[in-house]
Motif scaffolding. Structure first.
Motif, PDB file in Angstrom:
ATOM      1  N   GLN A   1      65.984 109.067 -20.705  1.00  0.00           N
ATOM      2  CA  GLN A   1      65.516 109.279 -19.345  1.00  0.00           C
ATOM      3  C   GLN A   1      64.514 108.194 -18.989  1.00  0.00           C
ATOM      4  OE1 GLN A   1      63.875 113.172 -18.492  1.00  0.00           O
ATOM      5  NE2 GLN A   1      64.409 112.947 -16.327  1.00  0.00           N
TER       6      GLN A   1
ATOM      7  N   LYS B   1      64.450 108.658 -12.929  1.00  0.00           N
ATOM      8  CA  LYS B   1      65.897 108.836 -13.043  1.00  0.00           C
ATOM      9  C   LYS B   1      66.216 110.129 -13.783  1.00  0.00           C
ATOM     10  CE  LYS B   1      67.166 103.954 -12.878  1.00  0.00           C
ATOM     11  NZ  LYS B   1      67.989 102.887 -13.507  1.00  0.00           N
TER      12      LYS B   1
ATOM     13  N   ARG C   1      68.103 112.530 -16.593  1.00  0.00           N
ATOM     14  CA  ARG C   1      68.433 112.367 -18.005  1.00  0.00           C
ATOM     15  C   ARG C   1      69.901 111.977 -18.146  1.00  0.00           C
ATOM     16  NH1 ARG C   1      66.345 117.081 -21.550  1.00  0.00           N
ATOM     17  NH2 ARG C   1      64.440 115.833 -21.500  1.00  0.00           N
ATOM     18  N   GLU C   2      70.159 111.062 -19.057  1.00  0.00           N
ATOM     19  CA  GLU C   2      71.494 110.477 -19.217  1.00  0.00           C
ATOM     20  C   GLU C   2      71.986 110.724 -20.642  1.00  0.00           C
ATOM     21  OE1 GLU C   2      73.392 105.998 -18.504  1.00  0.00           O
ATOM     22  OE2 GLU C   2      71.243 106.272 -18.793  1.00  0.00           O
TER      23      GLU C   2
ATOM     24  N   ASP D   1      78.633 106.864 -23.967  1.00  0.00           N
ATOM     25  CA  ASP D   1      78.673 106.584 -22.537  1.00  0.00           C
ATOM     26  C   ASP D   1      79.112 105.136 -22.339  1.00  0.00           C
ATOM     27  OD1 ASP D   1      76.788 105.561 -20.005  1.00  0.00           O
ATOM     28  OD2 ASP D   1      77.767 107.502 -19.718  1.00  0.00           O
TER      29      ASP D   1
ATOM     30  N   SER E   1      76.897 117.060 -22.352  1.00  0.00           N
ATOM     31  CA  SER E   1      75.830 116.796 -21.390  1.00  0.00           C
ATOM     32  C   SER E   1      74.570 117.509 -21.854  1.00  0.00           C
ATOM     33  CB  SER E   1      76.213 117.281 -19.993  1.00  0.00           C
ATOM     34  OG  SER E   1      76.099 118.690 -19.921  1.00  0.00           O
TER      35      SER E   1
END
Length: 129
Positions: free
Chosen positions: A38, A42, A44-45, A60, A112
């Motif tokens: 993160q 932005k 969280r990815e 990813d 996720s």
């Protein structure tokens, strides 16, 4: 169930870092472990996931070909080797698990942060351009 991320730091663009996620209270071999990041301002990815029982590994698109996730059973640790770092990789990196992922070799499909039940404290990665 506890997880602890470590190994972050400051590195120049093009450099490398290896993050470690050390777990306790459960056997990492049998559960999915995910890496997330993160950046300020932005969301969280999800970065990478390794499922239990030597199942899936998922990345990813933003890190595919640059980052590698692996697991050391003897040390009950999951690593994230990060190469060719870019300034946009700057973020707080965390690892997490879902206790419901036990022995599910296909768990990482569509993983996720919403599915994770336990989180470790993050580690800061800063990449200068």
């Amino acid at each position: 169930v506890q997880l602890q991320a470590s190994g972050g730091g400051f590195v120049q663009a093009g450099g490398s870092l290896r993050l470690s996620c050390t777990v306790s209270g459960f056997t990492a071999d049998y559960y999915a472990i995910g890496w997330f990041r993160q950046a300020p301002g932005k969301e969280r990815e999800a970065i990478s996931c390794i499922s239990g029982n030597n199942g899936q590994i998922v990345y990813d698109d933003s890190v595919k070909g640059r980052f590698t996730i692996s697991r050391d059973s003897a040390k009950n640790t999951v690593y994230l080797q990060m190469n060719s770092l870019k300034s946009e990789d700057t973020a707080v990196y965390s690892c997490a698990t879902d206790v419901g992922s036990w022995y599910r070799t296909d768990y990482c499909t569509g993983f996720s942060h919403y599915r994770m039940t336990h989180w470790g404290k993050g580690t800061q990665v800063t990449v200068s351009s």
